[in-house]
Design an enzyme around this catalytic site. Structure first.
Site, PDB file in Angstrom:
ATOM      1  N   GLU A 141      -6.717   4.661   7.934  1.00 43.48           N
ATOM      2  CA  GLU A 141      -6.457   5.929   7.683  1.00 43.48           C
ATOM      3  C   GLU A 141      -7.767   6.549   7.111  1.00 43.48           C
ATOM      4  OE1 GLU A 141      -2.879   5.420   5.433  1.00 43.48           O
ATOM      5  OE2 GLU A 141      -1.918   4.902   7.434  1.00 43.48           O
ATOM      6  N   LYS A 160      -0.015   4.143  -0.233  1.00 46.65           N
ATOM      7  CA  LYS A 160      -0.783   5.454   0.406  1.00 46.65           C
ATOM      8  C   LYS A 160      -0.465   6.581  -0.528  1.00 46.65           C
ATOM      9  CE  LYS A 160      -0.060   3.157   4.925  1.00 46.65           C
ATOM     10  NZ  LYS A 160      -0.137   3.217   6.430  1.00 46.65           N
ATOM     11  N   GLY A 164       2.945   2.512  10.874  1.00 41.26           N
ATOM     12  CA  GLY A 164       3.712   3.587  10.697  1.00 41.26           C
ATOM     13  C   GLY A 164       4.398   3.883  11.977  1.00 41.26           C
ATOM     14  N   HIS A 193      -9.345   0.885   5.347  1.00 34.07           N
ATOM     15  CA  HIS A 193      -8.262   1.095   5.816  1.00 34.07           C
ATOM     16  C   HIS A 193      -8.468   2.141   7.017  1.00 34.07           C
ATOM     17  CE1 HIS A 193      -3.907   2.460   6.506  1.00 34.07           C
ATOM     18  NE2 HIS A 193      -3.802   1.387   6.256  1.00 34.07           N
ATOM     19  N   ASN A 233       0.876  -0.963   0.096  1.00 34.22           N
ATOM     20  CA  ASN A 233       0.067   0.207  -0.200  1.00 34.22           C
ATOM     21  C   ASN A 233       0.901   1.166   0.066  1.00 34.22           C
ATOM     22  OD1 ASN A 233      -1.715   2.139   0.411  1.00 34.22           O
ATOM     23  ND2 ASN A 233      -2.518   1.320   2.452  1.00 34.22           N
ATOM     24  N   GLU A 274      -5.016  -4.802  10.534  1.00 24.88           N
ATOM     25  CA  GLU A 274      -4.049  -3.765  10.810  1.00 24.88           C
ATOM     26  C   GLU A 274      -4.204  -3.064  12.234  1.00 24.88           C
ATOM     27  OE1 GLU A 274      -2.089  -2.803   6.825  1.00 24.88           O
ATOM     28  OE2 GLU A 274      -3.765  -1.420   7.261  1.00 24.88           O
ATOM     29  N   SER A 302       4.085  -1.827  10.602  1.00 24.59           N
ATOM     30  CA  SER A 302       5.187  -1.860  10.527  1.00 24.59           C
ATOM     31  C   SER A 302       6.101  -3.174  10.313  1.00 24.59           C
ATOM     32  CB  SER A 302       5.689  -1.689  12.274  1.00 24.59           C
ATOM     33  OG  SER A 302       5.182  -0.236  12.267  1.00 24.59           O
TER      34      SER A 302
HETATM   35  P1  13P Z   1       3.311   0.197   7.673  1.00 22.85           P
HETATM   36  O1  13P Z   1       3.863  -0.617   7.239  1.00 22.85           O
HETATM   37  O2  13P Z   1       4.015   1.757   7.163  1.00 22.85           O
HETATM   38  O3  13P Z   1       3.233   0.402   9.210  1.00 22.85           O
HETATM   39  O4  13P Z   1       1.811   0.608   7.161  1.00 22.85           O
HETATM   40  C1  13P Z   1       0.763  -0.610   7.332  1.00 22.85           C
HETATM   41  C2  13P Z   1      -0.323  -0.258   6.380  1.00 22.85           C
HETATM   42  O5  13P Z   1      -1.123   0.692   6.772  1.00 22.85           O
HETATM   43  C3  13P Z   1      -0.515  -0.838   5.268  1.00 22.85           C
HETATM   44  O6  13P Z   1      -1.910  -0.800   4.623  1.00 22.85           O
END
Ligand code: 13P
Length: 253
Positions: free
Chosen positions: A100, A11, A176, A98, A9, A170, A216
């Site tokens: 976010e 983003k 992150g 997601h 992803n 997740e 992560s």
């Molecule tokens: P990170 O791997 O940067 O922690 O993000 C995970 C994520 O949100 C994948 O959709």
């Protein structure tokens, strides 16, 4: 028995030339060796989807996902992208729910149920994200919380639809942050998700659904996390922006 999947992803990262370089590097590495993942999925920002689907068509094991879609198929929704548009670009997967999107764009379980329906109607497979915030983990309510997300967004689906889905767990506190769930925490939640799906649809269907871990995930911790019996791969954020790291993760299965 279940597909082992690694999805990246991106983003809101990469300009066009950076995106082109990243795809080229990933494609070269995937073509040059046989990666262990059955499927490697790339989820770039919308504006690069057409480039990726054209470039990767016929590319063995490499697939394209969108990071979101609208719940309606067309209409006066300035700035939005529909599942029908994604279908017309031959996009196979769409990330839905997601954290976010849930947090910054107020996407509710109810809205996500509609997005899931629209995507499936267009023949696009949702990668449905679930996961708890830290406050819920701290009070040990994570399984109830995630079960609620699944029930409210997915459990209206008929058997033949839910069995097509990919689920991604997740934990929000691990996204992150550099703080990853332990392999044990991941396996425990994945088993709980599978059990919850089995409770509604039966074990045979639940056992078909790939459940990916995200948060992560890095080359240094992927093998340990992926070793869980119910962990079928990963949804990777930061580490998917670097071809070497991403392919190393795809080889950690
Ligand atoms: P990170 O791997 O940067 O922690 O993000 C995970 C994520 O949100 C994948 O959709």
């Amino acid at each position: 028995m279940r597909d082992q999947i690694v999805a990246g992803n991106w983003k809101m990262n990469k300009d066009l030339s950076q995106a082109e370089n990243l795809v080229a590097e990933i494609q070269q590495q995937v073509n040059g060796q046989s990666v262990k993942a059955d499927k490697v999925i790339l989820a770039p920002p919308y504006v690069y989807l057409n480039y990726l689907t054209e470039r990767l068509s016929g590319s063995n094991g490499l697939h394209v996902a969108a990071q979101n879609c609208h719940q309606e198929l067309a209409g006066a929704y300035t700035g939005e992208i529909s599942a029908a548009m994604l279908k017309s670009l031959a996009v196979e997967y769409v990330i839905l729910g997601h954290s976010e999107r849930r947090e910054y764009f107020q996407e509710s379980n109810e809205l996500l149920a509609r997005k899931v329906d629209t995507a499936l109607d267009q023949g696009i497979i949702p990668i449905f994200c679930c996961g708890e915030p830290l406050s819920i983990r701290e009070t040990d309510q994570q399984e109830t919380f995630v079960n609620g997300q699944l029930t409210e967004s997915l459990f209206h689906l008929p058997q033949e639809s839910i069995s097509q889905l990919i689920v991604a767990y997740e934990p929000i506190w691990a996204i992150g942050t550099g703080r990853t769930a332990t392999a044990e925490q991941a396996q425990q939640m994945h088993a709980s998700i599978r059990q919850h799906i089995a409770g509604k649809y039966g074990a045979q269907i639940a056992n078909k659904i790939p459940i990916l871990y995200g948060g992560s995930c890095k080359p240094s911790n992927a093998s340990e996390i992926f070793a869980g019996a119910d962990v079928d791969g990963g949804l990777i954020g930061g580490a998917s922006l670097n071809a070497d790291d991403f392919i190393a993760i795809a080889n950690s299965l």
